[in-house]
Design an enzyme around this catalytic site. Sequence first.
Site, PDB file in Angstrom:
ATOM      1  N   ASN A 165      -5.385  12.446   0.436  1.00 59.37           N
ATOM      2  CA  ASN A 165      -4.464  11.632   1.233  1.00 59.37           C
ATOM      3  C   ASN A 165      -5.277  10.895   2.304  1.00 59.37           C
ATOM      4  OD1 ASN A 165      -1.715  10.769   1.772  1.00 59.37           O
ATOM      5  ND2 ASN A 165      -1.869  11.926   3.673  1.00 59.37           N
ATOM      6  N   LYS A 166      -4.608  10.074   3.054  1.00 60.39           N
ATOM      7  CA  LYS A 166      -5.268   9.213   4.052  1.00 60.39           C
ATOM      8  C   LYS A 166      -6.281   9.982   4.902  1.00 60.39           C
ATOM      9  CE  LYS A 166      -4.968   5.729   4.441  1.00 60.39           C
ATOM     10  NZ  LYS A 166      -5.976   4.887   3.749  1.00 60.39           N
TER      11      LYS A 166
ATOM     12  N   ARG B 271      -7.229  -0.413  -6.752  1.00 59.85           N
ATOM     13  CA  ARG B 271      -7.534   0.676  -5.810  1.00 59.85           C
ATOM     14  C   ARG B 271      -7.759   1.961  -6.611  1.00 59.85           C
ATOM     15  NH1 ARG B 271      -4.222   1.197  -0.431  1.00 59.85           N
ATOM     16  NH2 ARG B 271      -6.167   2.161   0.247  1.00 59.85           N
TER      17      ARG B 271
ATOM     18  N   ASP C 247      -2.063  10.811  -2.275  1.00 62.41           N
ATOM     19  CA  ASP C 247      -2.472   9.728  -3.184  1.00 62.41           C
ATOM     20  C   ASP C 247      -2.841  10.260  -4.550  1.00 62.41           C
ATOM     21  OD1 ASP C 247      -2.890   8.490  -0.402  1.00 62.41           O
ATOM     22  OD2 ASP C 247      -2.915   6.833  -1.839  1.00 62.41           O
TER      23      ASP C 247
ATOM     24  N   ARG D 175       0.868  -1.182   0.000  1.00 56.79           N
ATOM     25  CA  ARG D 175       0.000   0.000   0.000  1.00 56.79           C
ATOM     26  C   ARG D 175       0.902   1.228   0.000  1.00 56.79           C
ATOM     27  NH1 ARG D 175       2.400   1.914   3.672  1.00 56.79           N
ATOM     28  NH2 ARG D 175       0.870   3.571   3.708  1.00 56.79           N
ATOM     29  N   GLY D 176       0.235   2.408  -0.150  1.00 59.10           N
ATOM     30  CA  GLY D 176       1.011   3.629  -0.342  1.00 59.10           C
ATOM     31  C   GLY D 176       1.101   3.878  -1.843  1.00 59.10           C
ATOM     32  N   ALA D 177       0.716   5.079  -2.265  1.00 58.03           N
ATOM     33  CA  ALA D 177       0.535   5.324  -3.704  1.00 58.03           C
ATOM     34  C   ALA D 177       1.748   4.945  -4.578  1.00 58.03           C
ATOM     35  CB  ALA D 177       0.136   6.779  -3.915  1.00 58.03           C
TER      36      ALA D 177
ATOM     37  N   GLN E  77      -1.839   2.549   9.939  1.00 62.75           N
ATOM     38  CA  GLN E  77      -0.555   2.687   9.223  1.00 62.75           C
ATOM     39  C   GLN E  77       0.485   3.426  10.067  1.00 62.75           C
ATOM     40  OE1 GLN E  77      -3.525   3.219   7.837  1.00 62.75           O
ATOM     41  NE2 GLN E  77      -3.566   2.731   5.657  1.00 62.75           N
TER      42      GLN E  77
HETATM   43  O1  MRU Z   1      -4.449   3.223   2.191  1.00 64.01           O
HETATM   44  P1  MRU Z   1      -2.977   3.436   2.039  1.00 64.01           P
HETATM   45  O2  MRU Z   1      -2.182   2.914   3.180  1.00 64.01           O
HETATM   46  O3  MRU Z   1      -2.468   2.959   0.696  1.00 64.01           O
HETATM   47  O4  MRU Z   1      -2.835   5.024   2.054  1.00 64.01           O
HETATM   48  C1  MRU Z   1      -1.551   5.581   1.955  1.00 64.01           C
HETATM   49  C2  MRU Z   1      -1.525   7.057   2.082  1.00 64.01           C
HETATM   50  O5  MRU Z   1      -2.535   7.709   2.230  1.00 64.01           O
HETATM   51  C3  MRU Z   1      -0.198   7.728   1.938  1.00 64.01           C
HETATM   52  O6  MRU Z   1      -0.154   8.901   2.689  1.00 64.01           O
HETATM   53  C4  MRU Z   1       0.030   8.078   0.455  1.00 64.01           C
HETATM   54  O7  MRU Z   1      -0.200   6.965  -0.369  1.00 64.01           O
HETATM   55  C5  MRU Z   1       1.393   8.564   0.219  1.00 64.01           C
HETATM   56  S1  MRU Z   1       2.575   7.290   0.429  1.00 64.01           S
HETATM   57  C6  MRU Z   1       4.102   7.883   0.034  1.00 64.01           C
END
Ligand code: MRU
Length: 348
Positions: free
Chosen positions: A248-249, A94, A238, A51-53, A197
Amino acid sequence: MSHSHDTIRAVEWRDSALRLLDQRLLPQRQEFLKLETAEAVAAAIRDMVVRGAPAIGVAAAYGVVLAARSAWRRGPADWRQEMEQELGKLGAARPTAVNLRWALERMRKVAHRVEGDPGEVLLHEAKRIHAEDIDANRRMGELGAALIEEPCSVLTHCNTGSLATGGFGTALGVIRAAYAAGRIGRVYAGETRPWLQGARLTAWELVQDRIPVTLLADGAAAWLMGKGKIGWVIVGADRIAANGDVANKIGTYSTAVSARHHGVKFMVVAPTSTIDPSTPDGASIPIEHRPEREVLELGGEPVAARGAAAWNPSFDVTPAALIDAIVTEKGVVLNPAMRGVEELIAEG
Ligand code: MRU
């Protein structure tokens, strides 16, 4: 710059397969999964193994290699058509992180011009995407750290580190670089309900790399800022819309509102692969909603009153007006509400 505070890699190509550190099990267990089909990569993205963009984008690029390899084996005549079906599954895994779509487009372009067996050429491109992401993170680390003029403590949200990228991290890359340069004393990390996270991943990364970290419940962030403890809030993204609005999250928006209220600066760190020029503003960003049980349960155990419903948007949008700086590998945009991020896109 020293890279000593940088030891973790969660995405690897090894023995003709994709190897992913299973982020669902951290920090209790460190186990890698070996993925040999694009379908398995799509499932790993959907189920948050990775996970993480930016990490999703890198994993998807390797997924295209696996898709093309098996399509070629099944029939060199129409391998591209076969591959496209798998790309559809990867793309749907996603919806909010635009790096996924960006990586698939980049791989698709190479696939369309390759002659003969596509395996090696596509693997070369996926490795380039991976290496460029790490380079971008190091560059953003330098640019973002330079914005922190006075040594201070910072607050971050979610996980934006080596686990969330090809390696080093976006917001956490800035934090790594600024810590190495003596500009950050302590990192406060929001636990990031519901998937944790912050508690499970960011705290683990920072402890591994010997950077002092203090966890807090997300609801404690405003109070912490009110106590004057935070110099900067530093987060990832994201998807960044053309006008500078940032998805973002979930929880990022309320942190930005609190930061502005308390006069705390707010920095977003993301590679240009996270900018989506075709999304004009935050209202047009698709927001992923995840299963209710992620809110109703904790670690698989029910915690909520039986019969309650849950609302579980995985992301929110922070308007550009609440952001002081967007840091990319191509440069920094201060006060993005003034001019959006158009100039970074124009440079290509
Ligand atoms: O749901 P996730 O864990 O994939 O969400 C991740 C985030 O929101 C991060 O802040 C974002 O992807 C940037 S990661 C460098």
